[in-house]
Design a protein around this motif. Structure first.
Motif, PDB file in Angstrom:
ATOM      1  N   ILE A  12      42.286  16.152   5.076  1.00 28.70           N
ATOM      2  CA  ILE A  12      41.241  16.911   4.385  1.00 28.70           C
ATOM      3  C   ILE A  12      41.841  18.175   3.747  1.00 28.70           C
ATOM      4  N   LYS A  13      41.608  18.298   2.415  1.00 31.19           N
ATOM      5  CA  LYS A  13      42.139  19.447   1.679  1.00 31.19           C
ATOM      6  C   LYS A  13      41.056  20.523   1.546  1.00 31.19           C
ATOM      7  N   ASP A  14      41.517  21.707   1.172  1.00 32.37           N
ATOM      8  CA  ASP A  14      40.621  22.845   0.940  1.00 32.37           C
ATOM      9  C   ASP A  14      39.438  22.505   0.043  1.00 32.37           C
ATOM     10  N   THR A  15      39.752  21.751  -1.022  1.00 36.89           N
ATOM     11  CA  THR A  15      38.745  21.492  -2.060  1.00 36.89           C
ATOM     12  C   THR A  15      37.839  20.307  -1.714  1.00 36.89           C
ATOM     13  N   ASP A  16      38.143  19.583  -0.644  1.00 36.87           N
ATOM     14  CA  ASP A  16      37.347  18.395  -0.302  1.00 36.87           C
ATOM     15  C   ASP A  16      35.981  18.773   0.262  1.00 36.87           C
ATOM     16  N   LYS A  17      35.019  17.869   0.103  1.00 33.53           N
ATOM     17  CA  LYS A  17      33.738  18.001   0.793  1.00 33.53           C
ATOM     18  C   LYS A  17      34.014  17.908   2.293  1.00 33.53           C
ATOM     19  N   LYS A  18      33.340  18.717   3.078  1.00 38.78           N
ATOM     20  CA  LYS A  18      33.644  18.741   4.518  1.00 38.78           C
ATOM     21  C   LYS A  18      32.724  17.843   5.341  1.00 38.78           C
ATOM     22  N   LYS A  19      31.480  17.625   4.855  1.00 42.18           N
ATOM     23  CA  LYS A  19      30.608  16.715   5.610  1.00 42.18           C
ATOM     24  C   LYS A  19      31.128  15.298   5.399  1.00 42.18           C
ATOM     25  N   LEU A  20      31.262  14.565   6.516  1.00 40.38           N
ATOM     26  CA  LEU A  20      31.917  13.260   6.452  1.00 40.38           C
ATOM     27  C   LEU A  20      31.316  12.313   5.405  1.00 40.38           C
ATOM     28  N   ASN A  39      27.054  -0.023  10.401  1.00 38.89           N
ATOM     29  CA  ASN A  39      26.306  -1.061  11.122  1.00 38.89           C
ATOM     30  C   ASN A  39      27.060  -2.360  11.360  1.00 38.89           C
ATOM     31  N   LYS A  40      28.235  -2.526  10.764  1.00 38.62           N
ATOM     32  CA  LYS A  40      28.919  -3.821  10.898  1.00 38.62           C
ATOM     33  C   LYS A  40      30.297  -3.675  11.524  1.00 38.62           C
ATOM     34  N   GLY A  41      30.454  -2.656  12.355  1.00 37.03           N
ATOM     35  CA  GLY A  41      31.693  -2.592  13.133  1.00 37.03           C
ATOM     36  C   GLY A  41      32.799  -1.735  12.562  1.00 37.03           C
ATOM     37  N   GLY A  42      32.502  -0.944  11.509  1.00 36.80           N
ATOM     38  CA  GLY A  42      33.512  -0.002  11.029  1.00 36.80           C
ATOM     39  C   GLY A  42      33.608   1.177  11.998  1.00 36.80           C
ATOM     40  N   GLN A  43      34.690   1.927  11.920  1.00 36.15           N
ATOM     41  CA  GLN A  43      34.846   3.099  12.798  1.00 36.15           C
ATOM     42  C   GLN A  43      35.466   4.248  12.025  1.00 36.15           C
ATOM     43  N   ILE A  44      35.100   5.480  12.436  1.00 34.66           N
ATOM     44  CA  ILE A  44      35.619   6.674  11.779  1.00 34.66           C
ATOM     45  C   ILE A  44      36.154   7.616  12.846  1.00 34.66           C
ATOM     46  N   PHE A  45      37.404   8.040  12.670  1.00 35.42           N
ATOM     47  CA  PHE A  45      38.018   8.980  13.617  1.00 35.42           C
ATOM     48  C   PHE A  45      38.458  10.233  12.877  1.00 35.42           C
ATOM     49  N   VAL A  46      38.099  11.409  13.430  1.00 37.41           N
ATOM     50  CA  VAL A  46      38.629  12.661  12.915  1.00 37.41           C
ATOM     51  C   VAL A  46      39.502  13.248  14.024  1.00 37.41           C
ATOM     52  N   GLU A  56      30.969  17.663  10.523  1.00 35.97           N
ATOM     53  CA  GLU A  56      31.569  18.645   9.606  1.00 35.97           C
ATOM     54  C   GLU A  56      33.082  18.726   9.865  1.00 35.97           C
ATOM     55  N   MET A  57      33.878  18.408   8.853  1.00 34.56           N
ATOM     56  CA  MET A  57      35.332  18.449   9.022  1.00 34.56           C
ATOM     57  C   MET A  57      35.873  19.804   8.547  1.00 34.56           C
ATOM     58  N   LYS A  58      37.143  20.053   8.883  1.00 27.66           N
ATOM     59  CA  LYS A  58      37.786  21.296   8.443  1.00 27.66           C
ATOM     60  C   LYS A  58      39.054  20.954   7.658  1.00 27.66           C
ATOM     61  N   THR A  59      39.487  21.881   6.840  1.00 30.50           N
ATOM     62  CA  THR A  59      40.748  21.713   6.092  1.00 30.50           C
ATOM     63  C   THR A  59      41.881  21.378   7.078  1.00 30.50           C
ATOM     64  N   GLY A  60      42.679  20.358   6.711  1.00 25.93           N
ATOM     65  CA  GLY A  60      43.802  19.982   7.572  1.00 25.93           C
ATOM     66  C   GLY A  60      43.464  18.877   8.564  1.00 25.93           C
ATOM     67  N   ASP A  61      42.168  18.582   8.736  1.00 26.55           N
ATOM     68  CA  ASP A  61      41.791  17.486   9.640  1.00 26.55           C
ATOM     69  C   ASP A  61      42.371  16.171   9.138  1.00 26.55           C
ATOM     70  N   SER A  62      42.713  15.274  10.091  1.00 28.82           N
ATOM     71  CA  SER A  62      43.130  13.942   9.636  1.00 28.82           C
ATOM     72  C   SER A  62      42.009  12.957   9.938  1.00 28.82           C
ATOM     73  N   LEU A  63      41.666  12.204   8.902  1.00 34.80           N
ATOM     74  CA  LEU A  63      40.545  11.252   8.966  1.00 34.80           C
ATOM     75  C   LEU A  63      41.108   9.843   8.901  1.00 34.80           C
ATOM     76  N   LEU A  64      40.673   9.000   9.811  1.00 34.06           N
ATOM     77  CA  LEU A  64      41.067   7.590   9.797  1.00 34.06           C
ATOM     78  C   LEU A  64      39.793   6.758   9.697  1.00 34.06           C
TER      79      LEU A  64
END
Length: 302
Positions: A12-20, A39-46, A56-64
């Motif tokens: 996540i960069k400074d200029t990115d939207k922070k809400k997932l 709803n079909k088995g996807g997953q999100i990791f911060v 809410e994410m922060k600058t520098g967070d890694s999102l998978l």
């Protein structure tokens, strides 16, 4: 199924939207893809913790993002066959299609097409074998065809298909010589009133269609052209060239003549320049001129 083509990583960069959810919308996830993630088995990791869309994410967070499994449709049977792979990574597959095989099955579904053999090829590698055809070619046109390996990559490629992010170049051998030697053919194309499977120039109902052309080599009675599609109409190059009075050699449908030197239209998709939708690298992919067109060129050179 191997999971390599289901992972997307972002920092996540400074200029990115922070809400997932907003961030993913900005990465061109469609509402149906977001629905499937949820709803079909996807997953999100911060930062290695599972999170929901309102996080809410922060600058520098890694999102998978782990995309959900896709159930391949039963409409396309996997069929063994040779696949000439020109480029492949975990997001897309580019193959060199030989002439004489269709891109997709028609209603009858019994004959072998590129979609059938690619599905077999992906399944044999335990990859997602849902078929996402990005570019198709007529049965008797040879050359590069692009398949996406998941619906997300497919939608990203669709969005750049007729832009400078996705350039398609063809080679054609035509009767006669184009005047001027290079230029733009800008003629609207519609369905031919005499046959639904044919196309024709139609000033009333036709769709805007543009083809750039450049003469690469001149022969006594013919020439080799390089063509770049600016729009993607059915039979576009074939209709445009025949409308200029220089139909493709071997294209009986639009040249209205048989030619013993070539048993199909001398048309080949030989180069793609794609800005990779995920890595953003520029891919330059080429497929050599097929043997029948090499032989035709030799005959014309005499």
């Amino acid at each position: 199924m191997s999971s390599s083509n289901r992972y997307l990583k972002f920092t996540i960069k400074d200029t990115d939207k922070k809400k997932l959810r907003k961030f993913l919308e900005h990465q061109h996830f469609s509402s149906s893809q977001l629905h499937n993630l949820k709803n079909k088995g996807g997953q999100i990791f911060v930062n290695h913790k599972q999170r929901h869309f309102d996080f809410e994410m922060k600058t520098g967070d890694s999102l998978l993002v782990v995309l959900n499994d896709e159930k391949p449709s039963g409409l396309i049977e996997p069929m063994a066959g040779s696949v000439d792979v020109v480029y492949e990574d975990e997001y897309l597959l580019v193959v060199n299609k030989p002439p004489g095989i269709a891109s997709l099955p028609a209603k009858a579904r019994t004959s072998k097409t590129m979609a059938n053999v690619v599905k077999y090829y992906l399944a044999a590698k335990h990859e997602n074998s849902s078929i996402h055809l990005v570019t198709r070619l007529d049965r008797d046109t040879s050359g590069l065809m692009v398949f996406a390996k998941n619906s997300y990559t497919h939608s990203l490629l669709d969005q750049i298909l007729h832009t400078d992010g996705f350039k398609k170049y063809y080679l054609a051998i035509v009767y006669g010589q184009m005047e001027p030697a290079s230029g733009l053919i800008d003629l609207p194309i519609g369905i031919d009133s005499k046959a639904y499977y044919m196309r024709a120039i139609d000033w009333q109902k036709g769709k805007d269609s543009q083809t750039m052309y450049k003469t690469v080599e001149k022969f006594k009675t013919a020439s080799l052209l390089q063509l770049k599609l600016l729009t993607g109409r059915t039979h576009q190059i074939r209709v445009h060239l025949s409308a200029t009075g220089h139909p493709i050699i071997g294209d009986e449908m639009y040249s209205h003549q048989k030619d013993s030197r070539m048993n199909r239209q001398a048309l080949h998709c030989y180069e793609l320049e794609i800005i990779h939708p995920v890595t953003k690298k520029l891919l330059k992919i080429k497929a050599p001129i097929p043997q029948d067109m090499v032989l035709l060129r030799g005959m014309l050179k005499g």
